[in-house]
Write a protein that holds these residues in place. Structure first.
Motif, PDB file in Angstrom:
ATOM      1  N   TYR A   1       0.945  -1.153   0.005  1.00  0.00           N
ATOM      2  CA  TYR A   1      -0.010   0.115  -0.059  1.00  0.00           C
ATOM      3  C   TYR A   1       1.187   1.329   0.084  1.00  0.00           C
ATOM      4  O   TYR A   1       1.808   1.295   0.643  1.00  0.00           O
ATOM      5  CB  TYR A   1      -0.893   0.003   1.209  1.00  0.00           C
ATOM      6  N   TYR A   2       0.349   2.345  -0.822  1.00  0.00           N
ATOM      7  CA  TYR A   2       1.394   3.369  -0.927  1.00  0.00           C
ATOM      8  C   TYR A   2       0.283   4.866  -0.772  1.00  0.00           C
ATOM      9  O   TYR A   2      -0.769   4.770  -1.080  1.00  0.00           O
ATOM     10  CB  TYR A   2       1.959   3.607  -2.341  1.00  0.00           C
ATOM     11  N   PHE A   3       0.660   5.842   0.053  1.00  0.00           N
ATOM     12  CA  PHE A   3      -0.015   6.993  -0.045  1.00  0.00           C
ATOM     13  C   PHE A   3       0.842   8.305  -0.389  1.00  0.00           C
ATOM     14  O   PHE A   3       2.107   8.076  -0.170  1.00  0.00           O
ATOM     15  CB  PHE A   3      -0.487   7.241   1.406  1.00  0.00           C
ATOM     16  N   HIS A   4       0.266   8.987  -1.121  1.00  0.00           N
ATOM     17  CA  HIS A   4       0.821  10.302  -1.652  1.00  0.00           C
ATOM     18  C   HIS A   4       0.117  11.708  -1.406  1.00  0.00           C
ATOM     19  O   HIS A   4      -1.149  11.639  -1.585  1.00  0.00           O
ATOM     20  CB  HIS A   4       1.091  10.243  -3.054  1.00  0.00           C
ATOM     21  N   LEU A   5       0.443  12.306  -0.491  1.00  0.00           N
ATOM     22  CA  LEU A   5      -0.431  13.544   0.031  1.00  0.00           C
ATOM     23  C   LEU A   5       0.216  14.964  -0.655  1.00  0.00           C
ATOM     24  O   LEU A   5       1.195  15.210  -0.359  1.00  0.00           O
ATOM     25  CB  LEU A   5      -0.452  13.604   1.448  1.00  0.00           C
TER      26      LEU A   5
END
Length: 230
Positions: free
Chosen positions: A102-106
């Motif tokens: 899982y990856y998140f980019h804010l």
């Protein structure tokens, strides 16, 4: 869920300032503010990790260790700006039986949560394509499901312009066989990111990746006859 772990507007605004002043003197002068904003992001990542761990088994031990460093590796890059202008992080699924991550980019105007297989090795890629060639319908059913289409639209990732080696160019699933990457991406508006419900929205995006991950995990932990290779 009750959520006190929100992304404040200041955390996105700081990134805009950093992008406009991407140099070490400015960063050092504003490091106290950076540490405040980083703490918000780490707290959010920790809250998301806690909730996601109720549905999956992860290697990550804390939100702090899940967030990427803001410093860029510029050794082999033409772009010598020293800092990233986004908050990013990831969660790794635990054990060889659970594939994918899982990856998140804010980032203001460009927030997304993603998962999948960015650079599968040759053996994994061959195994996935072999499965597609033998039985494309199972994976197509996942891609065409209401939850997948609602959250991610379509499968994304780099594709070959021609057929892969050792596969038939006229195969009914040639569009799937051309993929070199297998990515699912859910994008969010700034309004969603800054809302008290964002933790719920982020968790929901990751949870909806599970049918995709479960399928890929089963394929990549078995041979073409369905026998476990673990």
């Amino acid at each position: 869920m009750k959520n006190e772990n929100i992304i404040p507007k200041s955390s996105l605004d700081f990134l805009i300032q950093l992008k406009e002043n991407n140099n070490k003197p400015w960063f050092e002068a504003n490091k106290p503010q950076y540490l405040i904003e980083l703490n918000h992001i780490e707290n959010f990542a920790g809250a998301l990790l806690k909730e996601l761990s109720k549905t999956d088994v992860l290697e990550n031990t804390s939100g702090k260790k899940s967030v990427y460093r803001i410093y860029r590796d510029i050794r082999f890059s033409k772009d010598k700006t020293p800092f990233k202008h986004f908050w990013g992080g990831s969660y790794t699924r635990a054990t060889a039986a659970r594939r994918g991550g899982y990856y998140f980019h804010l980032e203001k105007g460009n927030t997304f949560f993603a998962g999948g297989f960015w650079g599968p090795n040759a053996a994994d890629l061959k195994r996935i394509r072999t499965e597609f060639a033998q039985d494309p319908e199972t994976f197509q059913k996942i891609l065409n499901s209401k939850s997948f289409v609602k959250n991610f639209g379509t499968l994304q990732g780099e594709q070959l312009k021609t057929k892969p080696k050792d596969f038939d160019a006229n195969h009914p699933a040639i569009d799937l066989l051309r993929y070199k990457q297998f990515l699912v991406i859910k994008r969010f508006t700034d309004e969603e990111v800054l809302s008290p419900q964002f933790l719920d929205l982020a968790l929901d995006a990751f949870v909806n990746m599970r049918p995709f991950f479960d399928y890929m995990s089963e394929v990549l932990t078995t041979d073409s006859n369905g026998v476990s290779i673990l």
